[in-house]
Design a protein around this motif. Sequence first.
Motif, PDB file in Angstrom:
ATOM      1  N   VAL A  84      41.103  98.841   9.648  1.00 39.69           N
ATOM      2  CA  VAL A  84      42.426  98.916  10.270  1.00 39.69           C
ATOM      3  C   VAL A  84      43.353  99.678   9.338  1.00 39.69           C
ATOM      4  CG1 VAL A  84      44.368  97.571  11.180  1.00 39.69           C
ATOM      5  CG2 VAL A  84      42.011  96.702  11.416  1.00 39.69           C
ATOM      6  N   GLN A  85      43.809 100.841   9.782  1.00 46.12           N
ATOM      7  CA  GLN A  85      44.704 101.674   8.989  1.00 46.12           C
ATOM      8  C   GLN A  85      46.077 101.674   9.655  1.00 46.12           C
ATOM      9  OE1 GLN A  85      42.262 105.276   9.151  1.00 46.12           O
ATOM     10  NE2 GLN A  85      41.884 105.009   6.969  1.00 46.12           N
ATOM     11  N   VAL A  86      47.051 101.099   8.984  1.00 50.48           N
ATOM     12  CA  VAL A  86      48.402 100.995   9.521  1.00 50.48           C
ATOM     13  C   VAL A  86      49.263 102.082   8.890  1.00 50.48           C
ATOM     14  CG1 VAL A  86      50.424  99.510   9.816  1.00 50.48           C
ATOM     15  CG2 VAL A  86      48.125  98.501   9.786  1.00 50.48           C
ATOM     16  N   CYS A  87      49.828 102.934   9.730  1.00 48.59           N
ATOM     17  CA  CYS A  87      50.674 104.022   9.239  1.00 48.59           C
ATOM     18  C   CYS A  87      52.054 103.484   8.885  1.00 48.59           C
ATOM     19  CB  CYS A  87      50.802 105.111  10.309  1.00 48.59           C
ATOM     20  SG  CYS A  87      51.862 106.474   9.782  1.00 48.59           S
ATOM     21  N   THR A  88      52.540 103.879   7.703  1.00 46.65           N
ATOM     22  CA  THR A  88      53.889 103.503   7.283  1.00 46.65           C
ATOM     23  C   THR A  88      54.716 104.725   6.908  1.00 46.65           C
ATOM     24  OG1 THR A  88      53.128 103.103   5.018  1.00 46.65           O
ATOM     25  CG2 THR A  88      53.200 101.190   6.505  1.00 46.65           C
ATOM     26  N   ILE A 110      44.451  89.109   4.607  1.00 51.62           N
ATOM     27  CA  ILE A 110      44.044  90.028   3.541  1.00 51.62           C
ATOM     28  C   ILE A 110      45.175  91.002   3.249  1.00 51.62           C
ATOM     29  CG2 ILE A 110      41.564  89.895   3.976  1.00 51.62           C
ATOM     30  CD1 ILE A 110      41.779  92.493   5.608  1.00 51.62           C
ATOM     31  N   GLY A 111      45.072  91.682   2.129  1.00 49.38           N
ATOM     32  CA  GLY A 111      46.046  92.684   1.748  1.00 49.38           C
ATOM     33  C   GLY A 111      45.478  94.088   1.848  1.00 49.38           C
ATOM     34  N   LEU A 123      41.730  96.319   5.749  1.00 46.47           N
ATOM     35  CA  LEU A 123      43.106  96.728   6.036  1.00 46.47           C
ATOM     36  C   LEU A 123      43.568  97.740   5.009  1.00 46.47           C
ATOM     37  CD1 LEU A 123      45.720  96.214   7.719  1.00 46.47           C
ATOM     38  CD2 LEU A 123      46.267  94.400   6.073  1.00 46.47           C
ATOM     39  N   GLU A 124      44.216  98.782   5.513  1.00 48.65           N
ATOM     40  CA  GLU A 124      44.775  99.807   4.627  1.00 48.65           C
ATOM     41  C   GLU A 124      46.144 100.224   5.118  1.00 48.65           C
ATOM     42  OE1 GLU A 124      42.386 103.253   3.123  1.00 48.65           O
ATOM     43  OE2 GLU A 124      41.047 102.609   4.745  1.00 48.65           O
TER      44      GLU A 124
END
Length: 166
Positions: A84-88, A110-111, A123-124
């Motif tokens: 899971v790659q969350v764009c920020t 998780i972090g 997660l990223e």
Amino acid sequence: MATIPNSIFTPTTAARFDKLATIYPVKRSALVPMLLYAQDEIGYVSDPVVAEIAQRLDLLELDVRNVLSYYSMLRTVPAGKYNVQVCTNISCMLRGGFELLDHCKHTLGIGHKETTPDGLFSLEEVECIGACCWAPAVQVNYDFHDDLTPEKMDAVLDSYRAREPK
């Protein structure tokens, strides 16, 4: 092109690598595509992957590691089955990207760059996945999910959980 008698890759991937090494004017140019294909097959870029790709391209392992360390999309540790790659980046940030990342951290327990104990999710936080017009956006493996809210993100995660055998 170096012949690899006992490749760690499937015959299909090994054949793809053999072809890649011949289509570029400079053989080294096949390095990033090979690393990406290797990561898709093995799950991450391990030491044996580095060694074999270096051999295939007549490079030093250090040359491969230098490229590997530059690209954030290449991993040297295993990720979850669903990464899971969350764009920020700016568009996602302004439309709730950090809140979405925090929600994923809480939901998955998780972090950043961590994997759930069952190995299902990793997660990223990532800089940009090119979905600025539909922010906030998330990429799970190669699937894009956009215009997300925490509730929609829960549905996305549930859809991946549902793919797993009971």
